[in-house]
Design a protein around this motif. Structure first.
Motif, PDB file in Angstrom:
ATOM      1  N   SER A  78       1.418   3.521   4.259  1.00  0.00           N
ATOM      2  CA  SER A  78       1.046   2.328   5.002  1.00  0.00           C
ATOM      3  C   SER A  78       2.223   1.827   5.836  1.00  0.00           C
ATOM      4  N   ALA A  81      -3.155   0.706  -3.211  1.00  0.00           N
ATOM      5  CA  ALA A  81      -2.212   1.205  -4.214  1.00  0.00           C
ATOM      6  C   ALA A  81      -2.605   0.758  -5.619  1.00  0.00           C
ATOM      7  N   ARG A  82      -3.119  -0.458  -5.749  1.00  0.00           N
ATOM      8  CA  ARG A  82      -3.476  -0.950  -7.088  1.00  0.00           C
ATOM      9  C   ARG A  82      -4.590  -0.110  -7.720  1.00  0.00           C
ATOM     10  N   ILE A 102      -5.065   3.161  -7.205  1.00  0.00           N
ATOM     11  CA  ILE A 102      -4.475   4.432  -7.638  1.00  0.00           C
ATOM     12  C   ILE A 102      -3.591   4.222  -8.863  1.00  0.00           C
ATOM     13  N   GLU A 103      -2.922   3.072  -8.933  1.00  0.00           N
ATOM     14  CA  GLU A 103      -2.097   2.789 -10.108  1.00  0.00           C
ATOM     15  C   GLU A 103      -2.948   2.699 -11.375  1.00  0.00           C
ATOM     16  N   ARG A 122      -5.198  10.096  -5.070  1.00  0.00           N
ATOM     17  CA  ARG A 122      -5.813   9.439  -3.916  1.00  0.00           C
ATOM     18  C   ARG A 122      -6.736  10.406  -3.171  1.00  0.00           C
ATOM     19  N   SER A 163       0.798  -1.225   0.000  1.00  0.00           N
ATOM     20  CA  SER A 163       0.000   0.000   0.000  1.00  0.00           C
ATOM     21  C   SER A 163       0.831   1.276   0.000  1.00  0.00           C
ATOM     22  N   GLY A 164       2.143   1.164  -0.149  1.00  0.00           N
ATOM     23  CA  GLY A 164       2.962   2.367  -0.266  1.00  0.00           C
ATOM     24  C   GLY A 164       3.527   2.838   1.062  1.00  0.00           C
ATOM     25  N   ARG A 210       0.312  10.648  -7.504  1.00  0.00           N
ATOM     26  CA  ARG A 210      -0.576   9.617  -6.975  1.00  0.00           C
ATOM     27  C   ARG A 210      -1.224  10.046  -5.660  1.00  0.00           C
ATOM     28  N   ARG A 211      -0.548  10.884  -4.922  1.00  0.00           N
ATOM     29  CA  ARG A 211      -1.181  11.420  -3.705  1.00  0.00           C
ATOM     30  C   ARG A 211      -2.350  12.340  -4.055  1.00  0.00           C
TER      31      ARG A 211
END
Length: 340
Positions: A163, A301-302, A304-305, A286, A159-160, A282-283
């Motif tokens: 996390s 994370a997947r 947002i990817e 999100r 989760s980056g 990506r932030r």
């Protein structure tokens, strides 16, 4: 002769947190110290060793600093007799001299799995108790061991960095939640209870292999320590703090950059997003998904990817479905994220 080292350690941790709460209270509350009401601090107590050690230390330190101390226990209703155990915790907290003390029963849903659902119900109850009593803070008994487990769970989810940063020492609305024990291990809390003859309750869920955290605690971490040697827990806790510092810096960057990538109508411009570093972009994505209604706890994370590929790998693909019935799609060079 002074207190046992374990008792001294937990009292020192509580004393430091109470000083912080008092400083925050003095800043927030106008008027002279003589007229300013004493802040109320609640301890969230399950009856386990961590939270009983926390309650005992709060009961000892609070009167010495002019702080009112109370407690709350949450009955999740997940085990037979849970209501009776909750009432026992209430009695123990009152015996320590805490006031007010209350027990709150909750209904645990199913969204996100049993552990996440129980956590959501618990925090909702703690928020309600804090609001009802006007508490300045709620103390939580999470230890360094809990922090290490949280980091490993975040690593497993992919989760980056946020996390991996684990639990914050201060979190919640206006810094409501405080975790004084994040630098203390679980055994210190248990020893403190033992030398003070404090009765503790060991939740059978903590040893139930049906729960991911339980398997990690009893199988995963011991296996890591066997393979890598002692010090794994401490290293994971350090990783959490370093990751939190990095994540905080990137979050600040993203907040400042967000206005520059929106057009006059407030829509995200794909070309400007593309020019940002991936971690910052990506932030922003999100945050936009959460603002549109995607539950933060279900947004991984997947997800947002996939949204990010609408910017970096645009080939005319269709809309992306996100948790909370939120949809992300690219339209005319703009990224639109909204309820589907």
């Amino acid at each position: 002769m002074g207190p046992h080292p374990a008792v001294a350690a937990i009292r020192l941790a509580i004393r430091r947190v109470l000083h912080d709460i008092l400083n925050d209270h003095r800043t927030a509350e106008p008027g002279s110290p003589e007229r300013r009401p004493a802040p109320l601090v609640l301890v969230a107590c399950s009856g386990g060793a961590d939270s009983m050690a926390l309650a005992s230390a709060l009961a000892f330190e609070a009167p010495r600093l002019g702080v009112r101390a109370g407690g709350v226990t949450v009955d999740h209703g997940l085990q037979p007799g849970s209501d009776l155990r909750a009432q026992e915790v209430v009695l123990r907290l009152r015996e320590l001299g805490l006031d007010p003390v209350e027990c709150t029963a909750v209904t645990v849903g199913r969204e996100g799995g049993p552990e996440a659902a129980a956590r959501d119900a618990r925090y909702a109850a703690l928020d309600a108790a804090a609001e009802h009593h006007g508490a300045a803070a709620v103390l939580l008994g999470h230890t360094r061991d809990d922090q290490a487990e949280t980091v490993l769970l975040g690593l497993a989810r992919g989760s980056g960095i946020r996390s991996l940063s684990g639990m914050a020492a201060v979190s919640g609305a206006d810094g409501r939640y405080r975790r004084p024990f994040l630098e203390l291990d679980r055994q210190t809390a248990r020893r403190a209870c033992m030398v003070q003859s404090l009765p503790v309750w060991d939740d059978p869920h903590n040893a139930d292999p049906a729960y991911t955290r339980s398997r990690l605690r009893h199988e995963g971490l011991p296996a890591l320590e066997k393979a890598l040697g002692k010090g794994v827990v401490e290293a994971l806790a350090r990783t959490a703090q370093l990751s939190r510092d990095d994540a905080d810096a990137l979050d600040t960057w993203a907040r400042r950059a967000e206005a520059s990538v929106r057009d006059a109508a407030g829509l995200l411009e794909c070309a400007k997003l593309y020019a940002l570093p991936p971690a910052v972009r990506r932030r922003i994505l999100r945050r936009a998904a959460i603002e549109a209604g995607a539950p933060a706890g279900s947004l991984f994370a997947r997800h947002i990817e996939e949204v990010d590929r609408l910017i970096t790998g645009w080939r005319g693909q269709g809309a992306i479905n996100l948790p909370g019935k939120v949809v992300a799609q690219r339209q005319g060079g703009r990224l639109v994220i909204r309820q589907g």
